[in-house]
Design an enzyme around this catalytic site. Structure first.
Site, PDB file in Angstrom:
ATOM      1  CB  SER A 183      -6.294  -1.228  -4.238  1.00 33.60           C
ATOM      2  OG  SER A 183      -6.871  -2.140  -3.329  1.00 33.60           O
ATOM      3  N   GLY A 234      -2.811   8.954  -8.317  1.00 37.00           N
ATOM      4  CA  GLY A 234      -3.446   7.648  -8.347  1.00 37.00           C
ATOM      5  C   GLY A 234      -3.118   6.794  -7.147  1.00 37.00           C
ATOM      6  CE  LYS A 237      -3.197   9.679  -4.192  1.00 37.66           C
ATOM      7  NZ  LYS A 237      -2.284   9.650  -3.050  1.00 37.66           N
ATOM      8  CD  GLN A 276      -8.380   3.435   8.794  1.00 40.29           C
ATOM      9  OE1 GLN A 276      -9.306   2.699   8.485  1.00 40.29           O
ATOM     10  NE2 GLN A 276      -7.355   3.654   8.011  1.00 40.29           N
ATOM     11  CG  HIS A 289      -1.968   1.040   1.222  1.00 39.89           C
ATOM     12  ND1 HIS A 289      -3.130   0.916   0.487  1.00 39.89           N
ATOM     13  CD2 HIS A 289      -2.037   2.238   1.840  1.00 39.89           C
ATOM     14  CE1 HIS A 289      -3.869   2.004   0.665  1.00 39.89           C
ATOM     15  NE2 HIS A 289      -3.230   2.807   1.483  1.00 39.89           N
ATOM     16  CD  GLU A 315      -4.976   7.366  -1.261  1.00 40.52           C
ATOM     17  OE1 GLU A 315      -5.464   7.150  -0.143  1.00 40.52           O
ATOM     18  OE2 GLU A 315      -3.751   7.487  -1.458  1.00 40.52           O
ATOM     19  CB  SER A 316      -8.742   1.619  -2.932  1.00 44.65           C
ATOM     20  OG  SER A 316      -7.423   1.403  -2.463  1.00 44.65           O
ATOM     21  CG  HIS A 317     -10.618   3.241   3.099  1.00 54.41           C
ATOM     22  ND1 HIS A 317     -11.202   3.460   4.309  1.00 54.41           N
ATOM     23  CD2 HIS A 317      -9.278   3.363   3.318  1.00 54.41           C
ATOM     24  CE1 HIS A 317     -10.273   3.721   5.223  1.00 54.41           C
ATOM     25  NE2 HIS A 317      -9.101   3.663   4.641  1.00 54.41           N
TER      26      HIS A 317
END
Length: 737
Positions: A533, A530, A91, A240, A49, A93-95
């Site tokens: 993942s 970018g 931007k 989180q 990551h 992002e992945s979660h």
């Protein structure tokens, strides 16, 4: 070093996601056994990551430069110049893993994290988008995940006060054990007031800002770098917990101290928390960093150095401050009710030193923590070529009208209103085009300039042919921006794949990257930011390769933007682009014929560019009255969407005699647009197209309350709209019963 920490054993090293050869690399690098806290820091900095160790060598092939690019990949977010002294910062992002374990908080903190990446650069967020991939609707967990993720995205974005204006929602059994949550944020800044992460100057105070540190999110970055096996549900403590109201205060406080010229460098505490932010700021500035953990504001007692360094508690920033501005900056943060603590200083040593309780817990070379992470050139294999599916070989199991009704009410093609109505998409008052169209359009300040925003990818294409699928994801983003009249400027990507240690998965990744690069070069559409993942697998079953593409374009005047709704009766409907009736990997093949096979449609990038430029010129000249790009479901689905958006029907001509009707109406040939023009303009527009060497044909006229196809029963727009709108609400309501 303290002796109160656990003894380093091979088992402990393995628990930290480090291979024996990687641990040996650590021993060679520092010349001794690491402390427990140091082991945790290496684990965080060297996982997939944070270090991009499997993807780095391939990402270098992406085009990242253009005259309008101010900052490409490598910072918190990308930055492009849109003129008038303004820049767009964005931007994605992945979660993914956190959202599978705890859907509400996983999705919410994904939104919070990407918002911080944007305002860390000095930009005020103006819009969010997302791309959500869920499992089979019949899977027992899917409904729960949809409910929690959508609530989390809305709960954070709405409370923070930024509109969520667009995105994608898809369903496929390959996401059953690993849903995807990709969050994108877009902000505005002045071009001469962009803030970066590189520290400068020796002896400068390092300041901790925002919320207190707790034990939530420890090993979050490591979890994002591992596939799920047995016991995934037990990983709940690694997710989180977000507080959007604290983040709103953090935004305002950060922008205020930036405006007061207090900041040398600033970094969001995201993945790997205090560790990653401190190391990146020092390493980028060729400086050392010394931290004193006793000064870190904590919300829990007795936290160890290990826990404090790896916590991913939300709404926190690290900043290098101008010493003379210390009192002014602290007063601003106290005014906003946020923690402000000087927790360390920059040093000339190029070492990362962490003290806790008067004991040195960490003493590591700071540059090597990032720069010396392993880089793997993993073996990869190209997937077998899928055969081209001849349209004649696909027998239509039902009439065109019946097929359209079934398609328009299918999980992937139905209305996603149930999703986006849970998001506040009009807060801030600048949303010109709302979710449901080709691209969202958001006014820049008071206008007339506006941004067009979209997120696109077709995973089934990427699985069947990664190179063509990668090209198509970029081309579709380019088309969606073009369809509202915007000039496409740049993209951010979120590359979601399975286990890169499997050559076939690595082959998907490499193929998609090459396709993305080819399309970005051909379309002058660079990648400026970018996220990668990997390890999106559960019990050895990987997701569909899903390289989400977030596109940003600019309109000089938002009042000239085009939309997909028919505007009036009696207008000519024109089809731009060549139609051969490509059924391989189409929604028609999957939903109507119950097949997922064949090669995906090829993407001719020259044709994409020429057709797109032609359509954009028609929009700018106010000749085109409605515009829609063609993608999933092909021509008839796109016509239905234009009709449903307006309530106006269409009388359609027969397709070409040499193309089977179901292939003509439902094929997914690329580089195509539907547009309406006044009947008196139709011949002129077609002549302009022919003169430019383009395919432009009239296929019908707007009017009535139905779609009328030769030889088929009339398809009433009202009945179509009911099918379109009802699937998702009924599906979600069934779970509540």
């Amino acid at each position: 070093m303290t002796s109160n920490e656990p003894k380093i054993t091979p088992e402990l090293v393995a628990e930290h996601g480090l291979r024996p050869e990687e641990y040996q690399r650590i021993l060679d690098l520092i010349g001794r056994e690491p402390s427990f806290t140091e082991l945790g820091i290496f684990s965080a900095m060297w996982n997939e990551h944070c270090s991009y160790k499997s993807s780095k060598i391939h990402l270098r092939g992406l085009p990242t430069k253009a005259p309008w690019v101010i900052q490409g990949p490598g910072e918190n977010a990308g930055v492009i110049d849109i003129g008038d002294g303004l820049a767009v910062v964005f931007k994605m992002e992945s979660h993914n893993h956190p959202s599978y374990i705890e859907p509400y908080q996983g999705a919410a903190t994904g939104v919070g994290g990407i918002l911080r990446d944007v305002f860390t650069m000095g930009a005020r967020p103006i819009a969010c988008l997302n791309a959500l991939s869920f499992g089979d609707p019949n899977h027992p967990k899917t409904r729960h995940l949809v409910s929690g993720v959508v609530a989390g995205v809305g709960g954070y974005g709405n409370s923070f006060g930024v509109p969520t204006v667009g995105g994608q929602v898809r369903f496929h059994t390959r996401y059953d054990g690993n849903n995807l949550v990709n969050a994108m944020a877009v902000g505005l800044a002045e071009t001469d007031k962009i803030f970066y992460a590189a520290a400068s100057g020796v002896g400068m105070p390092i300041v901790y800002l925002g919320s207190k540190t707790g034990r939530d999110g420890i090993h979050g970055a490591s979890m994002a770098s591992a596939e799920f096996g047995e016991g995934a549900e037990e990983k709940r403590p690694t997710v989180q917990v977000g507080d959007p109201f604290s983040e709103k205060l953090l935004l305002e406080a950060c922008l205020e101290i930036m405006a007061k010229d207090c900041v040398i460098a600033i970094q969001d505490m995201g993945a790997a928390g205090l560790t990653c932010s401190a190391v990146e700021m020092g390493a980028k500035g060729d400086l050392g960093v010394e931290l004193e953990l006793d000064k870190v504001p904590c919300r829990e007692t007795g936290m160890s150095a290990y826990e404090m360094m790896l916590s991913e508690s939300q709404e926190r920033m690290l900043m290098v401050l101008k010493p003379e501005k210390e009192a002014e900056a602290e007063a601003i943060f106290r005014k906003w009710g946020l923690d402000f603590a000087i927790v360390g200083y920059t040093t000339p040593s190029k070492r990362f030193v962490v003290k806790h309780g008067g004991v040195v817990m960490v003493d590591l070379p700071i540059k090597e923590l990032g720069d010396e992470a392993p880089v793997y050139n993993r073996p990869f294999s190209d997937p077998p070529k899928r055969p081209v599916l001849k349209a004649e070989s696909v027998r239509p199991p039902m009439a065109l009208a019946d097929a359209l009704e079934r398609l328009i009410g299918s999980p992937d093609l139905c209305s996603k209103r149930w999703v986006w109505e849970q998001y506040d998409h009009v807060i801030l008052g600048n949303t010109v085009q709302r979710p449901g169209g080709d691209s969202a359009v958001v006014r820049v300040n008071d206008g007339p300039k506006a941004l067009a925003l979209t997120v696109d990818v077709t995973p089934r294409y990427c699985e069947a042919d990664p190179f063509e699928g990668g090209k198509q994801a970029v081309a579709e983003a380019w088309r969606n921006l073009t369809a509202v009249g915007a000039k496409p400027l740049a993209i951010t990507d979120n590359l979601n794949f399975g286990n890169p240690e499997k050559p076939e998965i690595m082959g998907q990744f490499v193929g998609c990257i090459r396709g993305i690069a080819a399309a970005c070069k051909a379309l002058d559409f660079p990648v400026v930011s970018g996220n990668v993942s990997l390890y999106n697998e559960t019990q050895g079953r990987g997701i569909l390769p899903t390289p989400s593409i977030g596109g940003v374009g600019v309109l000089d005047d938002f009042t000239g933007s085009a939309s997909l709704a028919f505007k009036a009766e009696g207008e000519a409907i024109l089809l731009v682009g060549e139609t051969v009736g490509w059924l391989g990997q189409s929604m028609y093949l999957r939903e109507i014929c119950k097949r997922e096979d064949g090669a995906p449609p090829p993407v001719d990038l020259t044709e994409e560019r020429e057709n797109g430029d032609f359509v954009r010129a028609l929009i700018a000249g106010k000749t085109a009255t409605a515009v829609h790009d063609l993608s999933d479901g092909g021509l008839l689905v796109a016509l239905a969407e234009m009709a449903m958006a307006s309530g106006i029907g269409a009388k359609l001509d027969a397709g070409p005699v040499d193309t089977p009707a179901h292939a003509f109406w439902f094929g997914e040939d690329q580089a195509r647009y539907l547009l309406t023009v006044k009947a008196s303009d139709a011949e002129k527009v077609m002549a302009q197209g022919r003169a430019a060497g383009l395919q432009v044909h009239q296929i019908g006229m707007t009017g009535g309350q139905a779609l009328a196809l030769p030889g088929e029963r009339a398809i009433l727009i009202k009945a179509l709209a009911e099918r379109f709108e009802q699937w998702l609400p009924m599906y979600m309501a069934a779970g509540a019963a």
